[in-house]
Structures are given as structure tokens and as C-alpha cells.
Write a protein that holds these residues in place. Structure first.
Motif, mmCIF file in Angstrom:
data_model
loop_
_atom_site.group_PDB
_atom_site.id
_atom_site.type_symbol
_atom_site.label_atom_id
_atom_site.label_comp_id
_atom_site.label_asym_id
_atom_site.label_seq_id
_atom_site.Cartn_x
_atom_site.Cartn_y
_atom_site.Cartn_z
ATOM 1 N N ASN A 45 45.745 53.647 41.882
ATOM 2 C CA ASN A 45 46.120 52.241 41.754
ATOM 3 C C ASN A 45 45.761 51.393 42.963
ATOM 4 N N ASP A 46 45.397 52.013 44.078
ATOM 5 C CA ASP A 46 44.910 51.207 45.207
ATOM 6 C C ASP A 46 43.603 50.501 44.873
ATOM 7 N N PRO A 47 42.604 51.211 44.331
ATOM 8 C CA PRO A 47 41.402 50.489 43.910
ATOM 9 C C PRO A 47 41.707 49.398 42.893
ATOM 10 N N VAL A 48 42.690 49.630 42.025
ATOM 11 C CA VAL A 48 43.070 48.614 41.042
ATOM 12 C C VAL A 48 43.610 47.375 41.744
ATOM 13 N N GLY A 49 44.533 47.573 42.689
ATOM 14 C CA GLY A 49 45.104 46.444 43.408
ATOM 15 C C GLY A 49 44.087 45.710 44.249
ATOM 16 N N ILE A 50 43.217 46.447 44.917
ATOM 17 C CA ILE A 50 42.202 45.819 45.773
ATOM 18 C C ILE A 50 41.216 45.019 44.930
ATOM 19 N N ALA A 51 40.769 45.603 43.817
ATOM 20 C CA ALA A 51 39.827 44.898 42.943
ATOM 21 C C ALA A 51 40.464 43.649 42.342
ATOM 22 N N LEU A 52 41.729 43.749 41.949
ATOM 23 C CA LEU A 52 42.419 42.608 41.353
ATOM 24 C C LEU A 52 42.595 41.484 42.369
ATOM 25 N N LEU A 53 42.955 41.825 43.605
ATOM 26 C CA LEU A 53 43.131 40.788 44.626
ATOM 27 C C LEU A 53 41.806 40.115 44.955
ATOM 28 N N ALA A 54 40.729 40.911 45.073
ATOM 29 C CA ALA A 54 39.420 40.331 45.358
ATOM 30 C C ALA A 54 39.006 39.363 44.252
ATOM 31 N N ALA A 55 39.292 39.728 42.995
ATOM 32 C CA ALA A 55 38.961 38.840 41.881
ATOM 33 C C ALA A 55 39.794 37.566 41.922
ATOM 34 N N LEU A 56 41.082 37.679 42.275
ATOM 35 C CA LEU A 56 41.949 36.503 42.359
ATOM 36 C C LEU A 56 41.498 35.556 43.467
ATOM 37 N N LEU A 57 41.103 36.110 44.603
ATOM 38 C CA LEU A 57 40.672 35.261 45.720
ATOM 39 C C LEU A 57 39.358 34.546 45.419
ATOM 40 N N ALA A 58 38.505 35.196 44.622
ATOM 41 C CA ALA A 58 37.193 34.600 44.327
ATOM 42 C C ALA A 58 37.219 33.667 43.129
ATOM 43 N N ALA A 59 38.329 33.627 42.377
ATOM 44 C CA ALA A 59 38.391 32.833 41.151
ATOM 45 C C ALA A 59 38.695 31.368 41.448
ATOM 46 N N HIS A 60 37.929 30.473 40.824
ATOM 47 C CA HIS A 60 38.125 29.023 40.976
ATOM 48 C C HIS A 60 37.807 28.350 39.642
ATOM 49 N N GLY A 61 38.318 27.123 39.500
ATOM 50 C CA GLY A 61 38.012 26.341 38.300
ATOM 51 C C GLY A 61 39.196 26.239 37.367
ATOM 52 N N SER A 62 38.918 26.034 36.091
ATOM 53 C CA SER A 62 39.964 25.876 35.089
ATOM 54 C C SER A 62 40.674 27.200 34.834
#
Length: 491
Positions: free
Chosen positions: A161-178
Motif C-alpha cells: 500500500n505504500d506504492p498505492v499511497g505514493i502514486a495517489l498523492l503524486a496524481a493528486l498534486l499533479a491534477a488541475h482543472g475542473s
């Protein structure tokens, strides 16, 4: 003081700190507090007392700790091995992914209403503290062995679950827009990281295993560094391909763990020692990034302790408990599993990523995460042995065995097999003569509690024994099931 004297003083201080860190494991065993707690607290105190000496850049710490975690995850994967992992593979994947997502959501709600953070920052904080940490879990269970699936499930979850958490956070930080665009970006980026990380982990692990087995080297001392170099290649390749490097090295370690290879014992000892060093480096560096005085001024203590308590006593037991319902565990095993969701280096590392994002309130979120981790490592981690005793969980301490007896072969001994008797297997509690061996199978040596035991026909095997068996290669699958698979219900 001359330049040479200053250099000598620096080396002296590093050596003394390293010696203290190693010896702290003895204090950890006496006080029943995980060693990472000492590293984290002592480094934080040092950062408070000598702020100029301990001034570190977040980017440098993040990179060093990332490599340290990759080493820890690979060693953890090798320790689990494919034989143990496959007994709980579906459960590990399920709790590793679904458990992380629901815990992140619950922690986000707590951060919003308890710490007064905005929803985006709350979701980032929740994601950071959702994953259990392999460095702490492997440290807590380093000399302890849990019978049944619980140990495999805990170790596997902490690595998955560490790779899951790291991947999810990276996606959240990079997400922008609607909202729709953000949701789609998070899903696609998350799936991409998981898929690429798994694929490179499998391919890289098999390639590294082939390299280990088929390419001889001129010196015994080169075999272990070669594997380390291969691990770094797998990690870097996965990151460059936009996958999860942490997942890749964990998968590679699982695939390599049980397979024979030249100097495999030496390789395992090398990586175990390196993982212990990586644990020290990771927690010391992370501790040096925090000034204890800043925690009080930002109100991080109260918010962090409140969220930590909710995570330990409400969020993981309730939400994690619902997720774990499909997993076959007894009530006591489930309670123990839900309590042992320890936080450590990974949440702090993710907190540093949040702090460097420039989002308003991000620094305070990092401070709150630091307090949450401190509570989890000291309180939750310290109570693990006591809780195991109260619940009747078979948690035994495996004493070190510093003396070894080995035999060297110029070629791989195809007919020689070594098995560890798993609790509840067909071999557990059976005499050697009662096992359904073929005529060409011979039990030649048994190691019990660190001592050699005569392999007589009336010798009763028990969980924890190491058995050396001479048999033809085609007998290996049946032997593997006999020593590691659960005994059939009909006896």
C-alpha cells in the motif's frame, strides 16, 4: 582547526551517531518501543538544539529517503518470498489498494473537521497517512514471527500500500482543472503507475534472477553489490517509465526471495544489513527536517494527536475492518491486524512532498503528519507485543543465530531442497515416517531452535523447523505443498 581536523571530527561524529543508532536497537527491545521512534525523536531534538548544523534541503532528503525506502521494500519482498506471498496474494492486493483508499478518505474528513483544513489539503494529508509503513512494520516484526496468514498479510500490506499511497498523492498534486478533469487525471495516473510498476517489477525481477544465476563474477564480494545495482536499475526504470518504482522493487524482491542463486545467503544477509542501515538513514534525515518548537506554534500537536487517535481507534478499525471482511481471519487476528497499521517514513516523505507543493497551509499539514507518525511509531508500535499477548496471537521472538555451518558446491545441487515448516501444514506435527514421501526422498537434516537434530524416522516435525531434503527436482512441488500449504480440513 585545519581542514583535515574538521574532516576527522565529522567522521568521528558520524561514527559515534551510527554506533548509538545501532545500539539503540538493544534499548528498543528492552522498552518495547520500535527503534525508528528513537531515530526520529533524537534527530528532531538535534535539529532543535543545532539548527544550523542540521539544515537540510527537502529535495535532498526526499531523494535519499526514496532510495532508502526502495532498498527496504526490496529486502521486505525477499523476506516474504513468492511461496508466502501467494498464500495471501488476493488479500494483500485487496487491503493494499481498497484499504488505502478508504483510510485516505476517512483521514481527509478528520483533517477537515478537526484541523480546519480545506478539502484539497485534507485529502492530501489523508492520502499521506493512509499507508502503513514497511520500515516500521519490518522493524517491529524484525525478530518476531507470527504464525498463520496474519504476518504475511501485515508485511505484504505494508509493502503493497505504500506504492498505492505514493502514486495517489503524486496524481493528486499533479491534477488541475475542473472536477471531471481532475478525477480522470487521478484515475489514469494511478492506474498507469500501478500497471507500469508491476510490469517492470515482474520483468526486472525475472531478468535480475537470470543475471544472478547465469553470469558468474570473479569475486564473491561482487555478487551482493550486483543485486543492489539491479534493484536501483529496476527502481529508476520504473520511475522514468512513469510507473511506481517502489512497487517495482517490492515485486522484484518477492519473485527473487525463494529462488536459488549463487551466494544467495550472502546476498540476503547483505541486503538485510543494508535495509537496517537504510532505516536508520531514513528516519534520522526525516527527523532532522522538523523543529519541535514549530509544532507548538502551529497547533500541530493537538490536531496531530487528535487525528492519530481517530486513525488508530476509529478510522482503520471501522473502515479498514469493513474492507478486511472478505479476508479469512479470526476475530482476534482481525483486531491485531487492524491495530498494526503503523505509520512511519512514507507518510513523512509524502508530507514533505505536500510541503513543497506551495499550497496554502501545506507546511502546517506536514507538521501535523509528523505528529501523527510520532504517535503511531511510539504508541501503536510499542503496544504491538502486548496486544499480541492479550489476544493470544502466536508472536514469538526469533533469537539471532550467529554461528553457521555451510557447504559450498561448484554447481547448483538440483536434488537438494531446504524447507521451513509452516504452522498448520501437513508436515507440522507429523513424524518423518508418516509423511507421504516417495522412495527417492530422504530427510537428511533438521534444524530446530538453532540446533541440529537427528532426522530419525520417528522424529516429529513442528512449525519453525528447517528441513534439508534430498529428492529429485520433479518432487519439489509436492514437497513444497507438504511443508508450506495448510493441512486439508479432512486431515
Amino acid at each position: 582547526m585545519t581542514g583535515t581536523d574538521e574532516f576527522g571530527l565529522v567522521v568521528l561524529v558520524i561514527g559515534l551517531v551510527g554506533t548509538g543508532a545501532v545500539l539503540s536497537n538493544r534499548l528498543s527491545a528492552r522498552l518495547r518501543v520500535p527503534a525508528p521512534a528513537f531515530f526520529l525523536i533524537c534527530a528532531s531534538v538535534a535539529a532543535q538544539l543545532w539548527p544550523r548544523v542540521t539544515l537540510l534541503q527537502f529535495t535532498t532528503v526526499t531523494r535519499v529517503v526514496s532510495v532508502a525506502l526502495a532498498i527496504i521494500l526490496f529486502d521486505g519482498g525477499m523476506h516474504i518470498g513468492w511461496r508466502r506471498f501467494r498464500t495471501a496474494a488476493a488479500a494483500i492486493v485487496w487491503v493494499g489498494v481498497a484499504g488505502t483508499l478508504v483510510t485516505a478518505a476517512g483521514a481527509a474528513v478528520a483533517a477537515h473537521f478537526v484541523a480546519g483544513m480545506g478539502w484539497r489539503l485534507s485529502l492530501l494529508l489523508g492520502t499521506a497517512v493512509a499507508a502503513t509503513d514497511p520500515a516500521v512494520v519490518f522493524s517491529v516484526f524484525g525478530r518476531r514471527e507470527i504464525a498463520g496468514r496474519t504476518g504475511v498479510l501485515l508485511e505484504g500490506e505494508s509493502g503493497a500500500n505504500d506504492p498505492v499511497g505514493i502514486a495517489l498523492l503524486a496524481a493528486l498534486l499533479a491534477a488541475h482543472g475542473s472536477a471531471g478533469a481532475v478525477g480522470w487525471h487521478i484515475v489514469t495516473e494511478f492506474v498507469l503507475q500501478m500497471a507500469v510498476g508491476t510490469a517492470i517489477g515482474v520483468a526486472g525481477g525475472l531478468a535480475l534472477l537470470t543475471f544472478m544465476r547465469r553470469v558468474p563474477l570473479p569475486s564473491e564480494g561482487l555478487y551482493s553489490p550486483r543485486v543492489l545495482a539491479g534493484v536501483l536499475v529496476i527502481f529508476g526504470l520504473a520511475v522514468v517509465a512513469r510507473g511506481s518504482g517502489f512497487l517495482a522493487v517490492f515485486v522484484a524482491g518477492i519473485l527473487i526471495g525463494d529462488e536459488p542463486a549463487p551466494y544467495k545467503r550472502e546476498i540476503e544477509r547483505f541486503h538485510s544489513s543494508l535495509a537496517s542501515l537504510a532505516e536508520i538513514v531514513a528516519f534520522v534525515l526525516l527527523g532532522l527536517t522538523m523543529r519541535l518548537s514549530a509544532l507548538g506554534s502551529a497547533g500541530a500537536w493537538s490536531a496531530g494527536l487528535a487525528i492519530a487517535a481517530l486513525l488508530a481507534f476509529v478510522i482503520r478499525p471501522v473502515l479498514g475492518g469493513l474492507v478486511s471482511l472478505p479476508v479469512r481471519l479470526t476475530r482476534r487476528e482481525r483486531v491485531f491486524f487492524l491495530w498494526t497499521g503503523l505509520k512511519g517514513a512514507v507518510p513523512i516523505l509524502l508530507g514533505m512532498m505536500i510541503a513543497g507543493s506551495g499550497i496554502p497551509g501545506a507546511v502546517r499539514a506536514y507538521q501535523v503528519i509528523f505528529v501523527i507518525v510520532g504517535f503511531s511509531v511510539t504508541v501503536q508500535g510499542g503496544l504491538v507485543p502486548t496486544l499480541a499477548h492479550r489476544l493470544g496471537i502466536p508472536l514469538r521472538t526469533v533469537e539471532p543465530e550467529p554461528w553457521s555451518l555451510g557447504v559450498r558446491f561448484s554447481e547448483e545441487p538440483e536434488g537438494l531442497h531446504r524447507y521451513h515448516v509452516v504452522a498448520g501444514s501437513a508436515a507440522d506435527g507429523s513424524a518423518v515416517s508418516e509423511l507421504p514421501f516417495g522412495e527417492d526422498v530422504w530427510v537428511s537434516l533438521i534444524v530446530r531452535d538453532g540446533n541440529l537434530v537427528t532426522a530419525a524416522a520417528d522424529m516429529t516435525l513442528r512449525a519453525g523447523d528447517d528441513v534439508l531434503v534430498l529428492a529429485e527436482p520433479d518432487e519439489a512441488p509436492a514437497l513444497d505443498r507438504m511443508f508450506t500449504a495448510p493441512r486439508p480440513a479432512d486431515g
